[in-house]
Design a protein around this motif. Structure first.
Motif, PDB file in Angstrom:
ATOM      1  N   ALA A 272       6.764  42.318  23.630  1.00 23.72           N
ATOM      2  CA  ALA A 272       5.358  42.744  23.648  1.00 23.72           C
ATOM      3  C   ALA A 272       4.659  42.211  24.898  1.00 23.72           C
ATOM      4  CB  ALA A 272       4.642  42.234  22.396  1.00 23.72           C
ATOM      5  N   GLN A 273       3.871  43.075  25.525  1.00 25.95           N
ATOM      6  CA  GLN A 273       3.330  42.747  26.840  1.00 25.95           C
ATOM      7  C   GLN A 273       2.497  41.467  26.835  1.00 25.95           C
ATOM      8  OE1 GLN A 273       0.748  45.705  28.594  1.00 25.95           O
ATOM      9  NE2 GLN A 273       1.354  45.086  30.654  1.00 25.95           N
ATOM     10  N   HIS A 274       1.635  41.333  25.827  1.00 26.79           N
ATOM     11  CA  HIS A 274       0.761  40.157  25.817  1.00 26.79           C
ATOM     12  C   HIS A 274       1.544  38.871  25.626  1.00 26.79           C
ATOM     13  CE1 HIS A 274       1.376  40.948  21.587  1.00 26.79           C
ATOM     14  NE2 HIS A 274       0.750  39.833  21.257  1.00 26.79           N
ATOM     15  N   LEU A 275       2.636  38.984  24.844  1.00 35.36           N
ATOM     16  CA  LEU A 275       3.465  37.787  24.633  1.00 35.36           C
ATOM     17  C   LEU A 275       4.271  37.458  25.892  1.00 35.36           C
ATOM     18  CD1 LEU A 275       4.747  38.420  20.985  1.00 35.36           C
ATOM     19  CD2 LEU A 275       2.938  36.860  21.725  1.00 35.36           C
ATOM     20  N   GLU A 276       4.784  38.505  26.524  1.00 38.06           N
ATOM     21  CA  GLU A 276       5.553  38.274  27.745  1.00 38.06           C
ATOM     22  C   GLU A 276       4.672  37.628  28.813  1.00 38.06           C
ATOM     23  OE1 GLU A 276       6.852  41.617  30.180  1.00 38.06           O
ATOM     24  OE2 GLU A 276       8.819  40.679  30.391  1.00 38.06           O
ATOM     25  N   GLU A 277       3.488  38.159  28.980  1.00 35.49           N
ATOM     26  CA  GLU A 277       2.567  37.598  29.974  1.00 35.49           C
ATOM     27  C   GLU A 277       2.257  36.136  29.687  1.00 35.49           C
ATOM     28  OE1 GLU A 277      -0.972  39.911  30.441  1.00 35.49           O
ATOM     29  OE2 GLU A 277       0.126  41.620  31.283  1.00 35.49           O
ATOM     30  N   ALA A 278       2.078  35.865  28.396  1.00 29.66           N
ATOM     31  CA  ALA A 278       1.749  34.488  28.008  1.00 29.66           C
ATOM     32  C   ALA A 278       2.919  33.541  28.241  1.00 29.66           C
ATOM     33  CB  ALA A 278       1.329  34.455  26.538  1.00 29.66           C
ATOM     34  N   ALA A 279       4.130  34.112  28.239  1.00 28.30           N
ATOM     35  CA  ALA A 279       5.312  33.258  28.383  1.00 28.30           C
ATOM     36  C   ALA A 279       5.572  32.873  29.836  1.00 28.30           C
ATOM     37  CB  ALA A 279       6.543  33.976  27.817  1.00 28.30           C
ATOM     38  N   LEU A 280       5.010  33.613  30.785  1.00 34.26           N
ATOM     39  CA  LEU A 280       5.375  33.443  32.194  1.00 34.26           C
ATOM     40  C   LEU A 280       4.303  32.690  32.976  1.00 34.26           C
ATOM     41  CD1 LEU A 280       6.622  37.088  32.873  1.00 34.26           C
ATOM     42  CD2 LEU A 280       7.971  35.081  32.220  1.00 34.26           C
ATOM     43  N   PRO A 281       4.708  32.045  34.067  1.00 33.14           N
ATOM     44  CA  PRO A 281       3.691  31.491  34.967  1.00 33.14           C
ATOM     45  C   PRO A 281       2.805  32.623  35.472  1.00 33.14           C
ATOM     46  CG  PRO A 281       5.885  30.718  35.594  1.00 33.14           C
ATOM     47  CD  PRO A 281       6.077  31.799  34.572  1.00 33.14           C
ATOM     48  N   GLN A 282       1.496  32.387  35.516  1.00 31.47           N
ATOM     49  CA  GLN A 282       0.561  33.404  36.000  1.00 31.47           C
ATOM     50  C   GLN A 282      -0.368  32.746  37.015  1.00 31.47           C
ATOM     51  OE1 GLN A 282       1.101  36.359  35.282  1.00 31.47           O
ATOM     52  NE2 GLN A 282       2.086  36.456  33.259  1.00 31.47           N
ATOM     53  N   PRO A 283      -0.986  33.539  37.869  1.00 28.92           N
ATOM     54  CA  PRO A 283      -1.889  32.942  38.865  1.00 28.92           C
ATOM     55  C   PRO A 283      -2.893  31.981  38.237  1.00 28.92           C
ATOM     56  CG  PRO A 283      -1.530  35.251  39.364  1.00 28.92           C
ATOM     57  CD  PRO A 283      -0.828  34.990  38.058  1.00 28.92           C
ATOM     58  N   ALA A 284      -3.420  32.341  37.076  1.00 27.95           N
ATOM     59  CA  ALA A 284      -4.432  31.476  36.466  1.00 27.95           C
ATOM     60  C   ALA A 284      -3.851  30.128  36.046  1.00 27.95           C
ATOM     61  CB  ALA A 284      -5.045  32.190  35.249  1.00 27.95           C
ATOM     62  N   SER A 285      -2.661  30.149  35.457  1.00 26.69           N
ATOM     63  CA  SER A 285      -2.081  28.874  35.023  1.00 26.69           C
ATOM     64  C   SER A 285      -1.656  28.030  36.231  1.00 26.69           C
ATOM     65  CB  SER A 285      -0.902  29.107  34.067  1.00 26.69           C
ATOM     66  OG  SER A 285       0.073  29.943  34.645  1.00 26.69           O
ATOM     67  N   ILE A 286      -1.224  28.708  37.297  1.00 24.91           N
ATOM     68  CA  ILE A 286      -0.849  27.971  38.513  1.00 24.91           C
ATOM     69  C   ILE A 286      -2.098  27.336  39.128  1.00 24.91           C
ATOM     70  CG2 ILE A 286       0.140  28.184  40.823  1.00 24.91           C
ATOM     71  CD1 ILE A 286       1.678  30.713  39.714  1.00 24.91           C
ATOM     72  N   ALA A 287      -3.157  28.136  39.213  1.00 23.04           N
ATOM     73  CA  ALA A 287      -4.395  27.621  39.804  1.00 23.04           C
ATOM     74  C   ALA A 287      -4.964  26.473  38.973  1.00 23.04           C
ATOM     75  CB  ALA A 287      -5.413  28.756  39.927  1.00 23.04           C
ATOM     76  N   ALA A 288      -4.867  26.594  37.655  1.00 26.32           N
ATOM     77  CA  ALA A 288      -5.378  25.532  36.786  1.00 26.32           C
ATOM     78  C   ALA A 288      -4.617  24.233  37.005  1.00 26.32           C
ATOM     79  CB  ALA A 288      -5.288  25.981  35.324  1.00 26.32           C
ATOM     80  N   ALA A 289      -3.293  24.358  37.119  1.00 24.60           N
ATOM     81  CA  ALA A 289      -2.484  23.152  37.335  1.00 24.60           C
ATOM     82  C   ALA A 289      -2.813  22.520  38.684  1.00 24.60           C
ATOM     83  CB  ALA A 289      -0.996  23.508  37.242  1.00 24.60           C
ATOM     84  N   ALA A 290      -2.970  23.376  39.704  1.00 26.58           N
ATOM     85  CA  ALA A 290      -3.262  22.854  41.045  1.00 26.58           C
ATOM     86  C   ALA A 290      -4.628  22.180  41.062  1.00 26.58           C
ATOM     87  CB  ALA A 290      -3.192  23.998  42.061  1.00 26.58           C
ATOM     88  N   SER A 291      -5.561  22.824  40.422  1.00 21.27           N
ATOM     89  CA  SER A 291      -6.906  22.288  40.378  1.00 21.27           C
ATOM     90  C   SER A 291      -6.916  20.917  39.702  1.00 21.27           C
ATOM     91  CB  SER A 291      -7.745  23.303  39.604  1.00 21.27           C
ATOM     92  OG  SER A 291      -9.066  22.985  39.679  1.00 21.27           O
ATOM     93  N   GLU A 292      -6.125  20.824  38.666  1.00 20.10           N
ATOM     94  CA  GLU A 292      -6.043  19.573  37.912  1.00 20.10           C
ATOM     95  C   GLU A 292      -5.472  18.434  38.772  1.00 20.10           C
ATOM     96  OE1 GLU A 292      -4.593  20.345  33.885  1.00 20.10           O
ATOM     97  OE2 GLU A 292      -3.608  18.379  34.038  1.00 20.10           O
ATOM     98  N   VAL A 293      -4.415  18.729  39.541  1.00 18.00           N
ATOM     99  CA  VAL A 293      -3.842  17.634  40.338  1.00 18.00           C
ATOM    100  C   VAL A 293      -4.767  17.263  41.500  1.00 18.00           C
ATOM    101  CG1 VAL A 293      -1.439  18.117  39.744  1.00 18.00           C
ATOM    102  CG2 VAL A 293      -2.377  19.075  41.828  1.00 18.00           C
ATOM    103  N   VAL A 294      -5.587  18.211  41.939  1.00 13.45           N
ATOM    104  CA  VAL A 294      -6.487  17.906  43.045  1.00 13.45           C
ATOM    105  C   VAL A 294      -7.716  17.147  42.541  1.00 13.45           C
ATOM    106  CG1 VAL A 294      -7.999  18.878  44.837  1.00 13.45           C
ATOM    107  CG2 VAL A 294      -5.712  19.839  44.460  1.00 13.45           C
ATOM    108  N   ARG A 295      -8.258  17.617  41.415  1.00 14.52           N
ATOM    109  CA  ARG A 295      -9.545  17.052  40.948  1.00 14.52           C
ATOM    110  C   ARG A 295      -9.409  16.135  39.739  1.00 14.52           C
ATOM    111  NH1 ARG A 295     -12.401  22.649  42.077  1.00 14.52           N
ATOM    112  NH2 ARG A 295     -12.841  22.286  44.280  1.00 14.52           N
ATOM    113  N   GLY A 296      -8.222  16.048  39.230  1.00 14.40           N
ATOM    114  CA  GLY A 296      -8.043  15.237  38.018  1.00 14.40           C
ATOM    115  C   GLY A 296      -8.303  16.074  36.789  1.00 14.40           C
ATOM    116  N   GLY A 297      -7.669  15.686  35.679  1.00 13.89           N
ATOM    117  CA  GLY A 297      -7.654  16.524  34.483  1.00 13.89           C
ATOM    118  C   GLY A 297      -8.933  16.638  33.733  1.00 13.89           C
TER     119      GLY A 297
END
Lengths: 317, 325
Positions: free
Chosen positions: B300-325
């Motif tokens: 299912a598309q929504h589940l597949e999308e949720a399972a994969l790295p996405q720009p938003a999750s990458i950006a969130a992780a990067a933002s967290e390491v730069v600015r703290g959690g």
């Protein structure tokens, strides 16, 4: 007569070499797994006698006999058993993985069935270059239960690849008897169902093996596609040096020992071939083995600094 | 010229076939069908069935046949439809291709190239969507490549064929339709180094293959938010070019590894470990990883999308390491 003597010499070389290996194993000079071919010598000697130097051979983990009969120097084979740098695989392969590019001996493969696809590819290269070569591919009847056996027989028959499949049916896949492993008993019939010529041969009769290999290689070289020989044979000794042989009874072993291919050939060529001549042949073989052991004992081990060599080639892409 | 990833791969095959008579392509449906992902479309007509070989569905047999042909002087390109199917040939790839040179004491190199599709994103579910290149990157004796750009799709094959040892090329299935400009004289590329795809100073995003475009999209979003991310495309997953990402991390002091493979025991774990071993004291924040969820990839598309790295999750992780959690 010369042909008979050559076959006898080859079988004796293998038999006595392996007997010496068993002694060296007991004295811990050889380690790892050691799978002896004793009893099956007629197969290697008979098939190899029909191959040309430009043909290719793929072998199994029970490969000493194949290597020696193919012409891999005994010194290099023995040195490999010792794990020495002068071994035919520089001590990296050991008993189960003898290799020799010079003799187009593409190795002992210790994954049952794993050599069959490689043999098909070697043959494909010959076909694509228009070379009338044969690839002899050895494997046991245990491999006939592996998926690769079925995939490769189909592929080889489909593409008419010049492979001589040599199925050494020694009746046991390690300790599992043939009847406990195969629902259908006739391996030649099974192979022929893939569309290739296949027949069974008395693998304890070196002349029968040689004759079958001659017929098969002639047909393959003439473009007749692959052939499979089911070579019915028997290993007289245990599967490996760790095997307590709980799975077969002594009477059965004795029965097969009566069919010893070396004794049978000696009987056949008597009385022209005398005890003195046999003794001389034994001495000749013994000298070769002594030399192989002596040179292996004194050879160097590869330095540990070379450990990671040959993981990748030593030229840059 | 305008081209696609698929066409660039095809041109690379055509070029290699023209350069060297020993090169041939074999695999399931590479000929009459034109390739499962249409990479080899038209090559049968140009080169004939001897050199564009359709095989039975026998992965172990035809991969092993590629090994044998390579041992015997040919330069085969073997195509496997997807990485999940390559498991049927894993015996040949590991026990023979990667091993024969060493086990034979240097006598038998295996100059074989295996191409296969990897990755998710097309709703193909759990037996056509996994990213197992990290497994292959575990194996000594193999070179593992992941072209993520048109230049690399066009340029990695020839040097791979020139490599005396086995090379695996992983083509992410979401990239086949990637289109763009490719220089008319595009040709072989270096296959030993990672590439900085976007320079930046605040955080290093380390990725490869199908995740590169997502990391670049994340970097754009981060830029809008005032974070200047550097994006590194590994290109070669084995041997890893650690120098390139370590140099970057020493400058940015922060790292996020983006890997479509599963997290546990993965390529991302290896990269994080290298950073910990070599550059721990250069870090201002712990290394973060954005990986696929540890599930078989769902349909299912929504589940597949949720399972994969996405720009938003990458950006969130990067933002967290730069600015703290």
């Amino acid at each position: 007569m010369k042909e008979h003597l050559d076959l006898l010499r080859e079988m004796l070389r293998i038999r006595r070499f392996e007997e010496r290996c068993a002694e060296l194993y007991s004295s811990a000079q050889i380690r790892g797994f050691l799978h002896l071919y004793v009893g099956e010598e007629a197969v290697a000697a008979g098939v190899m006698s029909e191959l040309d130097p430009q043909d290719a051979v793929v072998s199994t983990y029970r490969d000493h006999g194949h290597a020696l009969a193919r012409g891999v120097p005994m010194d290099a084979v023995m040195a490999e058993m010792f794990g020495k740098e002068t071994g035919c695989s520089r001590g990296r392969g050991g008993s189960m993985h003898l290799f020799d590019a010079t003799h187009r001996f593409f190795g002992g493969n210790a994954i049952v069935g794993g050599g069959l696809p490689v043999a098909a590819g070697l043959a494909l290269a010959h076909v694509m270059r228009g070379e009338p070569r044969v690839v002899a591919c050895f494997f046991g009847e245990g491999a006939a239960a592996e998926g690769e056996f079925h995939e490769v027989l189909n592929l080889a028959a489909l593409w008419r690849l010049p492979v001589l499949f040599c199925c050494e049916n020694n009746q046991y896949a390690m300790g599992t008897a043939f009847a406990k492993e195969h629902a259908a008993g006739d391996l030649a019939l099974r192979a022929s169902s893939y569309g290739l010529a296949a027949w069974s041969v008395d693998g304890m009769d070196v002349l029968a093996v040689k004759e079958s290999a001659r017929r098969a290689t002639e047909s393959i070289r003439a473009g007749g596609g692959p052939c499979l020989l089911e070579l019915r044979t028997y290993r007289f000794r245990a599967h490996s040096m760790y095997d307590p042989e709980r799975y077969r009874d002594k009477a059965e072993v004795a029965q097969w020992r009566d069919l010893d291919p070396i004794d049978r050939l000696v009987e056949l060529i008597r009385p022209e071939f005398t005890d003195d001549e046999l003794g001389a042949l034994e001495s000749e073989v013994s000298v070769e083995i002594d030399h192989a052991v002596a040179t292996a004992e004194t050879a160097d081990f590869e330095p540990v600094t070379d450990l990671t060599r040959f993981v990748t080639s030593e030229v840059s892409p | 010229m305008k081209t696609t990833y698929r066409e660039a791969l095809r041109e690379a095959i055509r070029d290699a076939m023209n350069r060297d008579d020993r090169v041939f392509l074999m695999g399931e449906d590479v000929g009459s069908y034109g390739g499962c992902y249409a990479v080899s479309l038209g090559l049968l007509e140009d080169f004939g069935p001897e050199r564009i070989r359709d095989t039975p569905l026998s992965e172990s047999a035809f991969v092993g046949a590629g090994i044998g042909a390579a041992l015997n002087g040919m330069r085969p390109i073997v195509e496997i439809m997807t990485v999940n199917f390559s498991l049927l040939a894993l015996d040949q790839i590991l026990n023979n291709a990667a091993t024969l040179l060493h086990m034979s004491g240097g006598q038998f190199p295996v100059p074989l190239v295996i191409r296969m599709t990897t990755g998710a994103g097309r709703q193909l579910a759990a037996q056509h969507s996994h990213s197992l290149e990290g497994w292959y990157a575990h194996i000594p004796g193999l070179r593992v490549l992941a072209p993520a750009t048109l230049e690399d799709a066009r340029g990695m094959l020839w040097p791979a064929l020139c490599d005396p040892d086995p090379v695996l090329i992983f083509e992410h299935n979401a990239l086949y339709n990637l289109s763009g400009e490719l220089a008319d004289d595009a040709g072989p590329v270096d296959i030993t180094r990672a590439a900085v795809r976007r320079p930046g100073k605040d955080v290093t995003l380390i990725t490869y293959g199908g995740s590169l475009a997502k990391a670049l999209a994340a970097a754009d979003d981060l830029a809008a938010d005032g974070i200047d991310a550097e994006v590194i495309d590994l290109r070669t997953l084995r041997p890893l070019d650690a120098d390139t990402f370590l140099e970057s991390v020493r400058r940015t002091h922060r790292a996020v590894v983006v890997d479509e493979g599963w997290r546990s025991g993965s390529l991302s774990a290896e990269i994080a470990a290298r950073i910990a071993e070599e550059a721990l004291y250069d870090l201002d924040a712990p290394v973060r990883r954005v990986c696929s969820a540890e599930v078989p990839i769902p349909y299912a598309q929504h589940l597949e999308e949720a399972a994969l790295p996405q720009p938003a999750s990458i950006a969130a992780a990067a933002s967290e390491v730069v600015r703290g959690g």
